[in-house]
Design an enzyme around this catalytic site. Structure first.
Site, PDB file in Angstrom:
ATOM      1  N   TYR B 434       0.808  -1.237   0.000  1.00  0.00           N
ATOM      2  CA  TYR B 434       0.000   0.000   0.000  1.00  0.00           C
ATOM      3  C   TYR B 434       0.838   1.282   0.000  1.00  0.00           C
ATOM      4  CZ  TYR B 434      -0.385  -0.336   5.271  1.00  0.00           C
ATOM      5  OH  TYR B 434      -0.188  -0.429   6.611  1.00  0.00           O
ATOM      6  N   GLU B 435       0.187   2.380  -0.239  1.00  0.00           N
ATOM      7  CA  GLU B 435       0.866   3.674  -0.443  1.00  0.00           C
ATOM      8  C   GLU B 435       1.861   3.612  -1.599  1.00  0.00           C
ATOM      9  OE1 GLU B 435      -0.461   5.992   0.949  1.00  0.00           O
ATOM     10  OE2 GLU B 435      -1.501   4.934   2.547  1.00  0.00           O
ATOM     11  N   GLY B 436       1.520   2.887  -2.639  1.00  0.00           N
ATOM     12  CA  GLY B 436       2.415   2.726  -3.777  1.00  0.00           C
ATOM     13  C   GLY B 436       3.222   1.457  -3.615  1.00  0.00           C
TER      14      GLY B 436
END
Lengths: 592, 592
Positions: B434-436
C-alpha cells in the site's frame, strides 16, 4: 479464483530433450517414450485443473474441523480423493509386488508437481502415505509389508510420520514418547506427538501412523529411538479392520496456511504398535522417509511458485495500468497492460527462470534416485544425498520468495484473499519449515554432506560442471551468456568450500556461520548448470530443425535472464561467508 | 502471546548520541532534552506493552465485522483508543493552533514506532487520521481547518484517504468517481473506492474521508483530479453533527493480515463533498498525505520486524535444542538454547542489524522533515524527497523478510498461529503494497527523484558519504570495518547511477529494469552510512567515559555485522543492473 494449467510441454522438454529418459540405461526408463509420458502428464493435468485446483481455495477457506474426535476435511476433498484413487495415481511408482505400477520416480515426480501446484494441502494426504509406504517397504518385515502396503499403495489406508513432540523438533534425542514391549511381540506406545500432517481425516478407512518412540532401558538420546507402526484401527490377520487403537486427535492446529490439511496433535495412550526394523535403529528407517519427504518438499517450493506465477502472468496481461515509456502498446485502450513495465517483467522473469530451473534440478534429482535405486549406482546415491538439502532448502526459500513476488504483481488485490494469491504465499511458507527447517538443511549440507565419503560427491559435482564447460568450450552461442557466468559462480562456490576447509578446522563456527549462504550459492550453481544444459539442448533442437522455434527460443532467453540476473548472487554469498564467524558470534546472548 | 518492550534506550541513543537533537538548531529541538524524550518514550512504551500489544492477537483473530452497515472493531479496541486520546498521543506533533502539542516530527516518529510495533492494525486508525489532518492543514481553507482539524487532532473524528478504485490503483488517471458542483459551492460525490483503511469503525463520532474525484468537464487523466472532504456525518456550522452523508460501506475485505483494521469498499452516492485546495490540483494535495504516509509505511516495515525480532530472541534463549558444537553451554540441561547455534545467530543478527539501521535512517529522515518544515530548508526537503521511496520500498521489503526470518526461528511453532509469529509476517506483508507498491517506489526513485533539481540531491547524498569517509580517514577503529565497506558500497551505487545515465538515454528500459535493484542498493548504502555514524558515536561515547560500556560495544559489534554481512549485497545488485534491459525485455508477452 486462481487458474492452473499443467506445464506439460516444459516437462516433456525436460524428460526428452534434457534428460533423454527413454534412451537412458536406467532400468525401466525405456518405457518412458514421449507419447507415453505425454499421455500420463496430460491426464494428470486434466485432473489437476478440473478437480484439484478448484478445491484449493475451498480448502483454505473451510479448513479441517475436529468433531467428536474425528477430523472432517473440506467440502469436495473426499470425492476428489476417490478420483485420485480410481485413476491409480497413488500407485504410480510403487512396487508391483504390492499393487504398484512400478513406474520410475522421475515420472511420479512430474505428476507430483502437477498435483502439488493445483492443491498442495490436498496432495499431502497422498504424499505422506507414500513416505510411510517407502519406510515400511525398505525396513518392514515381509509380514508387515504384506499386511500394510497393498492398502497404502491404493490410499485406501493413508499414512503419517510422527517425530515432533512439544519440547523437541530438530533435536529428537530429547524424545519422551515410550514404547513398552508386550508378551505378544507388540509394544504399547504412549506419548504426545505434534504437527502431524494428515494426522486424521475422513477420506480413508484406516490411517497407518509411523511413530518414533523410545523403548525403556535403551541407549540415551537419539541412539535409543525406534520406529513403530501404529494403525488407527488394529488390522486383523485376515486383513479386516479390528478395534480402534489407543490413538486420538488432541486438537487441530490453527496455521498460517495449508488449511486443507489437518495438522494434528496426536495422543498415544498405550496404543498397540509394531516395531519396524531393528530396535533402537529407528532414525535410520525414518531417514528413508525423510529424504524422500525432503525432495517432495523442495518440489512443493517451486510448485507453489509455478501456480502463483501462472496467475501473475494472467493478471499482468489483463490489468491495464500506466503506459509503456517507450510508446503505448495498447493505444486504443485506456492504458497498457502491466506486462509492458520493465519492473513487472523483472518480477515475472525472476519467477519464470527460477521455476523452470528448479524443475530441471528436481527432475534431474529424481533421475539420480532412479539410478541409485534401480541400478544400485552408489555415485548417484551419493550425489543425490548431497543435493537433497539444497533441493529442500534453496528451492523452498526461493519458492516462497517467488510466490510473494507473484502476489506483489496484484498490488492490493494480492493482499486480499479474494484473488487467491495470498494463499500461495501462505501455503508455500510451511515448506521452509517442515521436514527439517532450512537452517537444519544448511547444517546437514555443510556439517555432513560436504565431507561425506571423503568429499567425493562434491568433487564429482564440481567435476561435472568443469567438464560441461570444457566440452562446450568451442560453442560460441553458449560461451558468454552461459558458460562464463557458470564458471564464475562455480568458482565462487569452490572458494567458499575452500574457506570452510581452511577455517572450519580451527573454529567450526567459521563454517557453520556460512552454511545458509553456502546452501543458497549451491542452489544457484545447480540452477546455473541446469540452465546451461537446457540452453544447449534447446540450441541443438533448433539446429535439428525442431518446429516449435518459439518454445526453444523462449527457453534460451529465460536461461540468459537467470545467468545475468540471478547467478551474480554467488559473489554476495561468498563475501558473507569469507567474513567469517566473528561478527556472527560477537554478542553475548544477553545483548541481543 | 508475543511480548513487546519499547526499545527506548536505543531511541535515546539515536536522538541524543547520533542526532544530538537538543543541540540542533532546528526549531523546537531545544525542547528535546534527554530527560524529556525519555519520559515521553517510557510512557508510550508502557501504554504499548500494557494496552496495545495484548490486543494485537485479538485484532488478528476477531477481525472487524460489518453489521447493519456499521463496522465493529475487535474487543478492546474502543477502550484502547480512548486511552490513546486521553493521553494526548494523537496530538503530539500537530499544530497548537488546532489543539496540537507542536512537538517535532522526530519525536512523533519514535512514539509512532512504539505503537506500530505493539499493534500495527490498531495504530492505523490514528495514522490515517494524521495523514488526512496534514492534507487539510496544508491545503484546506481557513474555514475547513477551523471546522475539521481540532476534532481530528484529538481523534474524536478520524480520517481516511480514498484513491483506489476497482480498475485503477497506481494509474489514478483512469479514475471514474465524479464530483458535481452544487449551487452552494459544495459537490455531490459519486463512485466506488476500494481498499479504504479505517473506512468505517465504531471508535469515533465522525469520519472525515478525503476523496479523489473528477469534476465533469475538467482535463483528461490525472490532471483532472480534485480532492474533496466528505464527512460521514455532515458537520453543521456550529460544529455539531448533522445528517448522515451519502457514503456507505459496501463490504469489508478478507485480507492476509492487519485484520484489526477495517479495509472497506466505500460507496459514494451523491455524497456532499467540499473541495480542498484548487480544482484539478488534487494530486498535489494528496501527495502531501502520501509522502507522509510513505514514511509511516517504511516505519511499519522495520517496526514489525522489531516486534518479531524481540520474540525470536526470547524463543532462541528459552528453547533447548541441540548442542553448541564448540562445547555445551548448558551442560546441566537436556540441551543448549537455540541461540548458541551459528545459523540462529546469523538469522538474529540479520534482524537486529537491519532494524537498528532502519530506525536510525527513519529518525534521520524525520529530522530532515522537521528541518524542511520548521526551518524551510530546501536542501533538507530535496533530500527527504529523494529518500522517501527508499525508506518505503527498502524498509518494507526487508521488514517483511526479517519478520519471516523471526518466524523461522520458531520452526513449526512459527507456522501455527498460537505463537503470534505468523501475524507479524502477515501484517508486515501489506507494507510492501500500500501507499504505492514497492515497484512504484523504485520507479519514483529512478524515474523521478534521481534527476530532481538537476540531480542535486543525489549528488548531495554522495557528497555526504564521501565527506564522512574523508573526515574520519585517520580513525583506525572505523577504517577497516566501517569506512572501507561503506566506500565500496557507495562506489557500487554511483556506478549504477552512472550506468543509468549512460544507457537510460538510448533506452529508458535500461534504467527501469534496474530500478528495483537500485532502490535496494540505495537502502543498503543508507544503512551502511547510519551504521558507520552510529559506530563513531558509540566509540566517542566510550572514549568520553560513558558508563554503559556493554550497550555501546554491542552497538559497534552489530554495526560490524551489517557492514560485513549485509552491505556486500550492493555488488550483486550492481551486476544485475549492469546486465541491462535485454534479458528482462526479451520475451513477447505471449511467451511468459
Amino acid at each position: 479464483m486462481p487458474a492452473y494449467t499443467a506445464p506439460t510441454k516444459d516437462m516433456q522438454f525436460l524428460l526428452h530433450d534434457l534428460l533423454n529418459v527413454s534412451k537412458s540405461d536406467i532400468e525401466g526408463y525405456d518405457e518412458l517414450e514421449a507419447d507415453f509420458t505425454s499421455a500420463v502428464l496430460e491426464e494428470a493435468g486434466k485432473l489437476a485443473s478440473d478437480v484439484l485446483a478448484p478445491l484449493n481455495v475451498v480448502g483454505d477457506t473451510e479448513g479441517c474441523v475436529l468433531e467428536n474426535g474425528v477430523v472432517r476435511t473440506p467440502t469436495g476433498f473426499k470425492e476428489a480423493f476417490e478420483k485420485i484413487k480410481e485413476g491409480g495415481w497413488t500407485a504410480l511408482d510403487c512396487d508391483p509386488e504390492y499393487g504398484g505400477q512400478g513406474m520410475p520416480y522421475v515420472l511420479a515426480t512430474a505428476v507430483g508437481e502437477i498435483f502439488v501446484s493445483a492443491n498442495m494441502a490436498f496432495n499431502m494426504y497422498q504424499g505422506l502415505t507414500h513416505g510411510a509406504y517407502s519406510a515400511i517397504h525398505a525396513h518392514g518385515s515381509a509380514e508387515q509389508k504384506a499386511k500394510f502396503l497393498p492398502k497404502m499403495v491404493t490410499c485406501e489406508w493413508t499414512g503419517t510420520m510422527n517425530l515432533t513432540e512439544p519440547h523437541c523438533g530438530t533435536d529428537l534425542g530429547l524424545m519422551r514418547t515410550k514404547a513398552e514391549p508386550q508378551d505378544d511381540g507388540s509394544y504399547k506406545v504412549t506419548g504426545q506427538k505434534i504437527f502431524i500432517s494428515a494426522g486424521d481425516h475422513d477420506m480413508a478407512e484406516n490411517i497407518i501412523h509411523l511413530v518414533l518412540a523410545k523403548i525403556p532401558g535403551g541407549p540415551e538420546g537419539i541412539k535409543g529411538v525406534s520406529l513403530f507402526i501404529v494403525p488407527k484401527f488394529i488390522v486383523n490377520d485376515d486383513g479386516s479392520l479390528g478395534d480402534r487403537n489407543g490413538v486420538s486427535v488432541g486438537k487441530i492446529e490453527e496455521k498460517m496456511g495449508i488449511h486443507g490439511n489437518s495438522t494434528c496433535v496426536m495422543d498415544y495412550d498405550g496404543a498397540t504398535g509394531y516395531l519396524i526394523g531393528d530396535m533402537h535403529k529407528g532414525m535410520r528407517a525414518m531417514f528413508t522417509m525423510m529424504n524422500e519427504a525432503r525432495l517432495g518438499v523442495g518440489l512443493q517450493g517451486y510448485a507453489q511458485a509455478e501456480a502463483a506465477y501462472q496467475n501473475a502472468v494472467i493478471y499482468a496481461n489483463d490489468r491495464l495500468q500506466g503506459r509503456d515509456v517507450t510508446g503505448a502498446k495498447n493505444p486504443d485502450g485506456p492504458a497498457d497492460p502491466l506486462i509492458v513495465h520493465p519492473d513487472i517483467r523483472r518480477n515475472l522473469m525472476d519467477q519464470k527462470s527460477f521455476v523452470e530451473g528448479a524443475r530441471a534440478f528436481t527432475f534431474w534429482g529424481a533421475s539420480l534416485i532412479d539410478k541409485a535405486h534401480k541400478s544400485g549406482d552408489k555415485d548417484a546415491e551419493g550425489l543425490i544425498s548431497l543435493m537433497t538439502p539444497v533441493i529442500k532448502g534453496f528451492q523452498t526459500d526461493k519458492g516462497f520468495e517467488m510466490a510473494t513476488q507473484a502476489q506483489q504483481v496484484y498490488g492490493g488485490h494480492g493482499y486480499i484473499e479474494e484473488w487467491g494469491m495470498s494463499q500461495f504465499a501462505r501455503d508455500a511458507r510451511i515448506a521452509m519449515i517442515y521436514e527439517g527447517a532450512n537452517g537444519v538443511q544448511a547444517l546437514d549440507l555443510v556439517g555432513r554432506k560436504l565431507a561425506q565419503d571423503g568429499g567425493k560427491h562434491v568433487m564429482a559435482f564440481f567435476e561435472m560442471v568443469k567438464n560441461f564447460i570444457k566440452e562446450n568450450d568451442g560453442n560460441e552461442a553458449l560461451k558468454a551468456d552461459f558458460l562464463e557466468p557458470l564458471k564464475k559462480a562455480s568458482k565462487d562456490l569452490q572458494a567458499a568450500g575452500m574457506y570452510f576447509m581452511q577455517n572450519g578446522m580451527k573454529n567450526p563456527n567459521n563454517a557453520l556461520s556460512g552454511s545458509y549462504d553456502f546452501m543458497h550459492m549451491f542452489g544457484h550453481v545447480c540452477l546455473g548448470l541446469m540452465w546451461a544444459q537446457m540452453a544447449k539442448a534447446s540450441m541443438e533442437a533448433l539446429e535439428g530443425g525442431a518446429s516449435d522455434v518459439e518454445f526453444y527460443n523462449t527457453k534460451i532467453a529465460t536461461g540468459r535472464y537467470y545467468m545475468a540476473r540471478q547467478l551474480p548472487a554467488t559473489s554476495m554469498h561468498l563475501a558473507r561467508i569469507e567474513s567469517g564467524a566473528d561478527t556472527v558470534m560477537a554478542l553475548d546472548a544477553a545483548n541481543f
